[in-house]
Motif scaffolding. Structure first.
Motif, short mmCIF file in Angstrom:
data_model
loop_
_atom_site.label_atom_id
_atom_site.label_comp_id
_atom_site.label_asym_id
_atom_site.label_seq_id
_atom_site.Cartn_x
_atom_site.Cartn_y
_atom_site.Cartn_z
N THR A 59 8.21 -109.55 25.52
CA THR A 59 8.41 -108.27 24.85
C THR A 59 7.47 -107.28 25.50
OG1 THR A 59 8.91 -109.37 22.76
CG2 THR A 59 8.37 -107.03 22.65
N VAL A 60 7.99 -106.11 25.90
CA VAL A 60 7.18 -105.07 26.52
C VAL A 60 7.31 -103.81 25.66
CG1 VAL A 60 6.83 -103.62 28.56
CG2 VAL A 60 7.57 -106.01 28.83
N LEU A 61 6.15 -103.28 25.24
CA LEU A 61 6.11 -102.04 24.46
C LEU A 61 5.27 -101.03 25.22
CD1 LEU A 61 5.37 -103.61 20.96
CD2 LEU A 61 7.57 -102.82 21.82
N VAL A 62 5.77 -99.79 25.32
CA VAL A 62 5.05 -98.73 26.00
C VAL A 62 4.85 -97.59 25.02
CG1 VAL A 62 5.04 -97.09 27.91
CG2 VAL A 62 6.03 -99.36 28.23
N GLY A 63 3.60 -97.19 24.82
CA GLY A 63 3.26 -96.05 23.98
C GLY A 63 2.52 -95.03 24.83
N THR A 73 -0.93 -96.86 25.59
CA THR A 73 -1.00 -98.31 25.63
C THR A 73 0.29 -98.91 26.18
OG1 THR A 73 -2.39 -98.30 23.66
CG2 THR A 73 -1.42 -100.38 24.25
N LEU A 74 0.12 -99.93 27.01
CA LEU A 74 1.22 -100.78 27.47
C LEU A 74 0.89 -102.16 26.97
CD1 LEU A 74 3.62 -101.52 29.42
CD2 LEU A 74 1.87 -101.91 31.14
N GLU A 75 1.83 -102.79 26.25
CA GLU A 75 1.57 -104.10 25.66
C GLU A 75 2.64 -105.07 26.09
OE1 GLU A 75 -0.06 -104.49 21.55
OE2 GLU A 75 1.90 -105.42 21.22
N THR A 129 3.85 -108.97 25.33
CA THR A 129 3.71 -110.14 24.46
C THR A 129 4.55 -111.27 25.05
OG1 THR A 129 3.38 -108.75 22.52
CG2 THR A 129 4.00 -111.03 22.12
N THR A 171 -0.78 -112.00 23.84
CA THR A 171 -0.53 -110.56 23.89
C THR A 171 -1.56 -109.92 24.79
OG1 THR A 171 0.39 -110.53 21.66
CG2 THR A 171 -0.36 -108.43 22.55
N SER A 231 -2.83 -106.25 26.30
CA SER A 231 -2.75 -104.81 26.13
C SER A 231 -3.47 -104.12 27.27
CB SER A 231 -3.39 -104.38 24.81
OG SER A 231 -2.66 -104.88 23.72
N ASP A 267 7.70 -91.40 29.42
CA ASP A 267 8.90 -92.02 28.84
C ASP A 267 9.68 -92.89 29.83
OD1 ASP A 267 8.42 -90.83 26.38
OD2 ASP A 267 9.58 -89.04 26.91
#
Length: 101
Positions: free
Chosen positions: A39-43, A46-48, A50, A59, A61, A73
């Protein structure tokens, strides 16, 4: 400045910053995890990543080096043969320096 080191040190990781395109590439050896385990989350700051595997959840970060530097984006994650490459656009990162993790 540099991106903060990942929380876990047992997975080889490389960071690259391309000033010509204002993009950061984070390359993580996620083997033996498969594509469905990631799982990749980009804010904004922060790039996370998991990784859910047989040995538990890992995980990692990655934070931007300063409050003036953010992830944009436009991002892409590619998994190939146990290696995850995440490419993310940046903004206000002209003075940022990325170091190997």
């Amino acid at each position: 400045m540099s991106i903060a080191p990942p929380q876990s040190e047992h997975r080889p990781t490389q960071y690259y910053y391309d000033s010509a395109t204002d993009r950061v590439d984070v390359v993580v050896d996620v083997s033996p995890a498969g594509r469905d385990d990631l799982t990749v989350l980009v804010g904004g700051e922060t790039l996370e990543v998991t990784i859910d595997g047989h040995d538990g959840t890992d995980t990692r970060s990655f934070r931007t080096p300063s409050a003036d530097w953010t992830f944009g984006d436009d991002h892409e994650a590619v998994y190939n043969n146990g290696v995850l490459t995440v490419s993310v656009e940046t903004s206000d990162g002209e003075d940022a320096e990325i170091v190997d993790g």
